[in-house]
Design a protein around this motif. Structure first.
Motif, PDB file in Angstrom:
ATOM      1  N   PRO A 101       0.785  -1.234   0.000  1.00  0.00           N
ATOM      2  CA  PRO A 101       0.000   0.000   0.000  1.00  0.00           C
ATOM      3  C   PRO A 101       0.816   1.282   0.000  1.00  0.00           C
ATOM      4  O   PRO A 101       0.844   2.037   0.967  1.00  0.00           O
ATOM      5  CB  PRO A 101      -0.855  -0.126   1.265  1.00  0.00           C
ATOM      6  CG  PRO A 101      -0.059  -0.990   2.165  1.00  0.00           C
ATOM      7  CD  PRO A 101       0.659  -1.965   1.279  1.00  0.00           C
ATOM      8  N   GLY A 102       1.523   1.522  -1.096  1.00  0.00           N
ATOM      9  CA  GLY A 102       2.004   2.863  -1.399  1.00  0.00           C
ATOM     10  C   GLY A 102       3.355   3.285  -0.903  1.00  0.00           C
ATOM     11  O   GLY A 102       3.926   4.249  -1.410  1.00  0.00           O
ATOM     12  N   ASN A 103       3.943   2.593   0.111  1.00  0.00           N
ATOM     13  CA  ASN A 103       5.205   3.071   0.658  1.00  0.00           C
ATOM     14  C   ASN A 103       5.902   1.933   1.405  1.00  0.00           C
ATOM     15  O   ASN A 103       5.252   1.191   2.149  1.00  0.00           O
ATOM     16  CB  ASN A 103       4.982   4.246   1.615  1.00  0.00           C
ATOM     17  CG  ASN A 103       6.226   5.100   1.809  1.00  0.00           C
ATOM     18  OD1 ASN A 103       7.263   4.604   2.201  1.00  0.00           O
ATOM     19  ND2 ASN A 103       6.105   6.389   1.525  1.00  0.00           N
ATOM     20  N   THR A 104       7.224   1.826   1.207  1.00  0.00           N
ATOM     21  CA  THR A 104       7.999   0.830   1.951  1.00  0.00           C
ATOM     22  C   THR A 104       9.076   1.473   2.826  1.00  0.00           C
ATOM     23  O   THR A 104       9.885   0.757   3.418  1.00  0.00           O
ATOM     24  CB  THR A 104       8.684  -0.166   0.992  1.00  0.00           C
ATOM     25  OG1 THR A 104       9.501   0.545   0.076  1.00  0.00           O
ATOM     26  CG2 THR A 104       7.657  -0.986   0.235  1.00  0.00           C
ATOM     27  N   THR A 105       9.140   2.780   2.894  1.00  0.00           N
ATOM     28  CA  THR A 105      10.105   3.586   3.666  1.00  0.00           C
ATOM     29  C   THR A 105      11.505   3.559   3.072  1.00  0.00           C
ATOM     30  O   THR A 105      12.360   4.356   3.470  1.00  0.00           O
ATOM     31  CB  THR A 105      10.193   3.183   5.160  1.00  0.00           C
ATOM     32  OG1 THR A 105      10.896   1.937   5.293  1.00  0.00           O
ATOM     33  CG2 THR A 105       8.809   3.070   5.782  1.00  0.00           C
ATOM     34  N   VAL A 106      11.763   2.637   2.143  1.00  0.00           N
ATOM     35  CA  VAL A 106      13.057   2.498   1.474  1.00  0.00           C
ATOM     36  C   VAL A 106      12.772   2.066   0.032  1.00  0.00           C
ATOM     37  O   VAL A 106      11.618   1.902  -0.371  1.00  0.00           O
ATOM     38  CB  VAL A 106      13.960   1.459   2.174  1.00  0.00           C
ATOM     39  CG1 VAL A 106      14.382   1.921   3.560  1.00  0.00           C
ATOM     40  CG2 VAL A 106      13.259   0.089   2.254  1.00  0.00           C
ATOM     41  N   ASN A 107      13.828   1.838  -0.746  1.00  0.00           N
ATOM     42  CA  ASN A 107      13.644   1.284  -2.081  1.00  0.00           C
ATOM     43  C   ASN A 107      12.913  -0.050  -1.962  1.00  0.00           C
ATOM     44  O   ASN A 107      13.249  -0.876  -1.119  1.00  0.00           O
ATOM     45  CB  ASN A 107      14.997   1.090  -2.759  1.00  0.00           C
ATOM     46  CG  ASN A 107      15.819   2.359  -2.769  1.00  0.00           C
ATOM     47  OD1 ASN A 107      16.168   2.881  -1.720  1.00  0.00           O
ATOM     48  ND2 ASN A 107      16.121   2.865  -3.938  1.00  0.00           N
ATOM     49  N   PRO A 108      11.919  -0.323  -2.806  1.00  0.00           N
ATOM     50  CA  PRO A 108      10.964  -1.384  -2.481  1.00  0.00           C
ATOM     51  C   PRO A 108      11.242  -2.784  -3.003  1.00  0.00           C
ATOM     52  O   PRO A 108      10.559  -3.724  -2.595  1.00  0.00           O
ATOM     53  CB  PRO A 108       9.665  -0.867  -3.113  1.00  0.00           C
ATOM     54  CG  PRO A 108      10.107  -0.041  -4.271  1.00  0.00           C
ATOM     55  CD  PRO A 108      11.408   0.594  -3.853  1.00  0.00           C
TER      56      PRO A 108
END
Length: 547
Positions: A520-527
């Motif tokens: 859902p839209g964001n992984t806080t880092v490269n995904p």
């Protein structure tokens, strides 16, 4: 929900015992195994495109991280897999002897069906630097929606062909905000290690980093971060760092040191073409069809699914259309490709039982780009490796992580470039537009302001400490922030909403999402490590438990 309750029209029951026979022990392997032995298969690995009327036990749409994981693990479990890929195979050199072109000299290989390049850094000293190219099924797609351009890889290997290779596992304390329905212990004890081992993630040798001319730009970034009180962290990458040192020594052809990255990398990067995909092909159970675009998936009268697809030429024209059947279909066309296809299939009546969560929860991973002008005593170097290796972490205090990015122009610029991942909470929705017969995305460029504010928590302080200013000549005329793009599209078929907690699409048995659309839209880092690890987790459950 029981398997019976999940079953949609035109599907068959699958026992809980397994997806098919022979699923047990292979899934315990932490790494791939057999990759080197598969090299001999390379010359003929894409030579037999799927035929009209073919039947597949499992059809995987897309060859990026999620699709490649699914294909390998299914094949190891004895399942015959057909993979279809909209882009090219990227296994044949051009007239220059190279498969891919460079950042500074893009040609028709660079972009997917464009007649002009659309680089993220498309101005220099205020002058536009995009150039005309011939239309071709190139490796990088700059897909334009209202308010945002989404960069995606096109070809066997998907996004792994065009990304910077930063293989970052999120901090454990942030995981609950990324995938709240997933058991963190399983991810960090089993699936993240499995993914990192299979991808070949490794950290740059710090001694070489400290001395090579090719990372002066990153050392400047580290020094300036430290002077402003921010931690600089080395992060793993999937580039072969030993190969890069050999590039520096002049003993192998240059790749990252020859301005290769965004339009493909010819030698040193461990894309999926060097990891999961050859391992899958080595099983003898996987076939890959490049230049095939799926247009329809619908329940077949006798069970399973009817899949329609167009075979393309390198100008994007349809050469022929095909109809095949598949017992199981895995959607792995990337966050945008999977979401667009599912929304269209639902809203045009081909898969009407898909729920209302399909198309929702899409985000840009908070991507923001910015450049800074350094003082004359802080040159960033005319030599710059294209592979980033570290970043500035202010996530807890300011909601931003900033990759110290290269700007490999071949000349001294005294400029620092950054790609920030920010904790931007805005989410968009894909919807079917019956008038245009296209799928729209509701993203608003104004939403990027939240990400800019978070990125400023790092760069305003650095500028204040260093007595420097922002560069305003890299993304337009007097434009400081590139707030019009994302490299990291995520969401659109979110796990435990559009699917069950393992990617089984609600409303149908035998249909799965197994790519970045689940997140859902964001992984806080490269995904991509998270996409890979999640796919490892999900396919293990699907093979073991069916459904």
């Amino acid at each position: 929900m029981s398997a019976t309750a999940r079953r949609g029209p035109g599907t068959r029951a699958v026992s809980r015992r397994g997806f098919l026979a022979g699923t047990g022990s292979v899934l315990g392997a932490a790494a791939l195994g057999g990759v080197s032995a598969s090299r001999a298969a390379a010359a003929s690995r894409y030579s037999t495109p799927i035929g009209n009327g073919a039947h597949a036990q499992a059809l995987v749409i897309g060859t990026g991280y999620g699709g490649s994981v699914a294909a390998l693990r299914l094949a190891q479990a004895g399942v015959s897999v057909e993979m279809v890929e909209m882009g090219m195979a990227w296994d044949t050199p051009g007239s220059d002897g190279k498969i891919f072109c460079t950042l500074t000299n893009p040609d028709n290989r660079s972009y997917w069906l464009r007649t002009k390049t659309k680089a993220p850094v498309n101005f220099f000293l205020g002058f536009p630097i995009d150039k005309a190219i011939s239309k071709y099924t190139g490796v990088l797609d700059a897909e334009e929606f209202s308010g945002i351009t989404v960069y995606q890889g096109r070809g066997i290997g998907g996004g792994s062909l065009v990304n910077g290779g930063m293989a970052v596992t999120p901090k454990r304390e942030n995981f609950a905000g990324i995938l709240p329905s997933i058991n963190a212990d399983e991810m960090y004890n089993v699936y993240y290690p499995r993914a990192n081992a299979a991808l070949g993630a490794a950290v740059i040798d710090p001694n070489w980093f400290n001395n090579t001319a090719w990372y002066q730009f990153a050392r400047v970034g580290r020094k300036q971060a430290g002077r402003s009180g921010f931690p600089f962290v080395f992060v793993p990458d999937v580039y072969d760092w030993n190969y890069m040192q050999q590039e520096d020594a002049g003993t192998v052809p240059k790749s990252a040191l020859a301005q290769e990255l965004m339009y493909g990398n010819n030698y040193g990067k461990k894309s999926l073409q060097k990891t999961y995909i050859p391992a899958a092909l080595a099983t003898g159970k996987v076939n890959i069809s490049p230049l095939h675009k799926v247009t329809s998936v619908s329940p077949a009268p006798g069970g399973g699914y009817t899949v329609l697809m167009d075979q393309l030429d390198t100008s994007g024209n349809v050469v022929t259309s095909k109809q095949v059947t598949a017992d199981k279909v895995f959607f792995a066309a990337g966050s945008v490709g999977t979401s667009k296809l599912l929304v269209r299939l639902r809203d045009t009546g081909q898969l009407p039982n898909l729920n209302g969560q399909v198309g929702q929860g899409w985000g840009d991973n908070g991507n923001i780009m910015v450049g800074r002008a350094n003082q004359i005593w802080d040159p960033t170097g005319s030599k710059q490796a294209t592979i980033p290796c570290g970043g500035i972490d202010n996530w807890t205090a300011g909601g931003a992580f900033a990759e110290v990015a290269p700007l490999p122009t071949g000349i001294e610029t005294w400029a620092s470039l950054y790609l920030s991942i920010t904790n931007n909470q805005h989410r968009a929705q894909f919807t079917w537009n019956n008038t245009t017969q296209q799928v729209d995305l509701s993203w608003q460029q104004a939403w990027k302001q939240d990400g800019i504010t978070m990125a400023k928590s790092i760069f305003d302080r650095i500028n204040s400490t260093e007595g420097t200013i922002y560069r305003t000549d890299l993304f337009g005329v007097y434009k400081t922030w590139n707030d019009t793009l994302t490299y990291h599209p995520l969401g659109g078929a979110v796990i435990n909403r559009a699917t069950d907690n393992y990617g089984r699409l609600a409303g149908y048995q035998g249909l799965y999402v197994i790519d970045g659309a689940l997140i859902p839209g964001n992984t806080t880092v490269n995904p991509f490590v998270t996409i890979t690890a999640l796919a490892e987790r999900n396919i293990e459950n699907i093979i073991a438990n069916g459904g």
